[in-house]
Structure formats: C-alpha cells, structure tokens
Design a protein around this motif. Structure first.
Motif, mmCIF file in Angstrom:
data_model
loop_
_atom_site.group_PDB
_atom_site.id
_atom_site.type_symbol
_atom_site.label_atom_id
_atom_site.label_comp_id
_atom_site.label_asym_id
_atom_site.label_seq_id
_atom_site.Cartn_x
_atom_site.Cartn_y
_atom_site.Cartn_z
ATOM 1 N N UNK A 1 0.839 -1.213 0.000
ATOM 2 C CA UNK A 1 0.000 0.000 0.000
ATOM 3 C C UNK A 1 0.872 1.261 0.000
ATOM 4 N N UNK A 2 2.023 1.190 0.663
ATOM 5 C CA UNK A 2 2.965 2.321 0.595
ATOM 6 C C UNK A 2 3.433 2.497 -0.845
ATOM 7 N N UNK A 3 3.623 1.371 -1.529
ATOM 8 C CA UNK A 3 4.069 1.419 -2.923
ATOM 9 C C UNK A 3 2.970 1.991 -3.814
ATOM 10 N N UNK B 1 1.132 5.871 -7.400
ATOM 11 C CA UNK B 1 -0.088 6.502 -7.905
ATOM 12 C C UNK B 1 -0.222 7.948 -7.445
ATOM 13 N N UNK B 2 0.373 8.289 -6.288
ATOM 14 C CA UNK B 2 0.193 9.658 -5.760
ATOM 15 C C UNK B 2 1.524 10.335 -5.467
#
Ligand code: NDP
Length: 312
Positions: free
Chosen positions: A298-300, A305-306
């Motif tokens: 999720x960090x990735x 993406x952001x």
C-alpha cells in the motif's frame, strides 16, 4: 530490453506473497521473483500457531500455496529466480535476476526473508542431509522411534522439538542458556512432553557419525564435562540470518544485518520497501509478516499513484 513492472516483489514467503496479492489488487503490474524456495521458511512449518482466523494451527504447506494462488488470481506473475543485484535507473530500479534476465521496477518490495543460522561446528556441513536437517516436519516421519537432538532455546527449537516428539522415541534439546527464551506456551508444552529432555547450559561441540548422524558431542558448562548424546537426527535452530547479500551496500543495514524501515515499511531508498524477516524490528510472527507485506504494497501504491514517499 528489460521487462518493465510497476512492482517487483523479491521473495515468496508470506510477506512477499501478501505484498504481491495486495499490490496486484491495487492495480499494480506486479511480479514476484520467488527466490530459491517458493513459499519461504513457513512452508516447512507443520503448525503455524497464532494466526488470526484459524481455529487450529495452519500448516505452512497449505497457508503459503493458498496465499500464492490468491496473488496469482489477483494478477501477480511469478518467476522462479533469485534477485541478485539492484541498481538505480532513471527513477526506477534495475534488477538483475539469477535467471539472467533484467527487470525494471518502479517499486520494489524486498521480502527475501532469512535463513537458519549454522553452528559452524565439525560434522554440521559434512552430515547435512545425512541426519543434520533444517526441516523437522519433513524428517520427523523418518525418525519414528529414534532419537533426535534439537539445538537452540527459542520458539523454533521448542516448536520443532514438539513436532519431532510426535514420532521420535526421545528428543533432547540442548540449550546454551539457563532458561529457554521461547514463548511461555511453548516452554510449558516442552517441559510437559514426556519424551522431551532439556539440557540447559549445554554447548554442542561436534556432530558425530560416518555415513549418518550417530551422536552430538556436548559440553555441560555447569559441570565442566563432555558427553556424546546419541542421535539419529540433529536440528539446529539458533536463530535467523537475514538474506540481504544482494544489496551490496545499496541500503545501510542495522547491527543484525536487517533493513531499517519506517512504519510503512519504506526504506531510505526511494521506491524500495522491506517486509517480513528481512526488515529491522520484525516481531517474528507469521501474522506480522503478512501485515508487513500488505503495508509495503500500500505504501508502494501511494508512491506510484500519488507520488507520496517518506520524508528524509
Ligand atoms: P531466536 O533468535 O528467537 O532464538 C535463537 C536461540 O538459539 C536462542 O535460544 C539462542 O540462545 C540460541 N543460540 C543463538 N546462537 C547460538 C549458538 N551459537 N549456539 C547455541 N545456541 C545459540 O530464533 P528462533 O529461530 O527460535 O526464532 C526466530 C523468530 O521466529 C523469533 O522472532 C521467534 O519468535 C519467531 N518464531 C515464532 C514462532 C511462533 O510464533 N509460533 C515459531 C518459531 C519462531 P540465547 O537465548 O542464549 O541467545
């Protein structure tokens, strides 16, 4: 021409598989470089205790393949090879794999796990596979009615001694300390198990045997004596050595050779997370490894993406 990916996960233990599952579910083009052993260390554990959602301990040979199937169903691909080297490449990471291929990854999760440490005593290498083993659950059936020696005093030694005790006539735990460091629940179980003998303050000095293991020569530190303890199998569980050799100074390691991360599993290298037994302060539970993998993926996702990465 290198294969280009959003996310490459190095390692296919429960941390790596969960990272790949979570990354693929987040829509990232995800590849797993499985390492030498698909499924990682947990694969050889008969009973994984303390997993949320399981009434009875899960078997590693069920838990790992199921997670692998989930990752593949979510879109992750697997390549059976090792990660041998990494290098920065224009905001991405160029990964050299053991199969001779190069991969370009926008994000990388290092979940390369750890190996069982060796004692380095005479006989250990020579008799490996001839009675010296790293897999109690694999070899327990072969030791039916025989004697086994387990070396170590942590959770692994206790857990694997209990596995061996189901088939062996006698299991002797040799521990260098005056008390085992295993979880209380395991300590209770090994002391209650009739065919387990614990010898404290005992140091294994040599594994004896010609074509197979016959005994372990051990020094009783308290008494100052040495004796040969009969054994048909010897299992060394004296801790884990993280698999970080391929990093060759790209990321500074902590004093235990593990990779420091922040709470989101991000390392100091932009675009690289670490998860599971290879990261600093890993708490040593399968549930924690799965959590690490999901957190890293999720960090990735946030990074890819952001464009959100850690400060400093
Ligand atoms: P640990 O590092 O926890 O324990 C290593 C043991 O080996 C200690 O008793 C240590 O003794 C002993 N030891 C270390 N070096 C030597 C040596 N050179 N000679 C003799 N003895 C030595 O390793 P484990 O493999 O047991 O566990 C690794 C991680 O996995 C831990 O975090 C553990 O909690 C986790 N785990 C969890 C399980 C579960 O939750 N069900 C099951 C198995 C593992 P000393 O105390 O004197 O240093």
């Amino acid at each position: 021409m290198a294969n280009e990916l959003d996310l490459v996960v190095a390692g296919s233990g429960i941390a790596g598989l969960t990272a790949a599952l979570t990354g693929a579910r987040a829509g990232l083009r995800t590849l797993i470089l499985t390492g030498e052993m698909l499924g990682g260390q947990l694969l050889s554990i008969n009973e994984i205790d303390g997993l949320p959602g399981f009434e009875t301990p899960a078997a590693g040979y069920d838990f790992c393949p199921i997670t692998q199937e989930l990752a593949v169903a979510a879109g992750a691909e697997l390549v059976a090879t090792t990660l041998d080297a990494i290098a920065p490449a224009d905001g991405q990471w160029r990964l050299k794999a053991g199969d001779g291929n190069d991969y370009l990854a926008r994000g990388l999760v290092l979940a390369t796990g750890a190996e069982l440490r060796k004692l380095g005593i005479p006989g250990e290498e020579r008799l490996f596979g001839k009675g010296v083993s790293h897999c109690a659950s694999c070899d327990a059936p072969l030791l039916k009615g025989k004697d086994a020696v387990v070396i170590g005093g942590g959770d692994s030694a206790a857990q694997e001694a209990l596995t061996l005790a189901q088939t062996c006539a006698r299991v002797t735990i040799l521990h260098r300390g005056a008390a085992m460091s295993a979880q209380q629940a395991y300590r209770d179980r090994v002391t209650q198990q009739e065919n387990i003998v614990i010898r404290y303050r005992h140091l294994a000095e040599e594994i004896l045997g010609t074509s197979g293991v016959e005994a372990v020569r051990a020094r009783d530190d308290a008494a100052g004596t040495t004796a040969d303890i009969p054994a048909d199998g010897v299992f060394v569980y004296i801790g884990l050595a993280p698999n970080t050799g391929f990093l060759s100074d790209r990321i500074a390691l902590d004093g235990d050779g593990r990779i420091p991360t922040d709470v989101a599993m991000r390392t100091v290298a932009t675009g690289i997370c670490a998860a599971g037994a290879v990261r600093s302060l890993w708490p040593g539970r399968a549930a924690a490894s799965a959590g690490d993998g999901a957190t890293a993926a999720l960090a990735m996702r946030d990074y890819l993406c952001q464009d959100r990465w850690r400060d400093g």
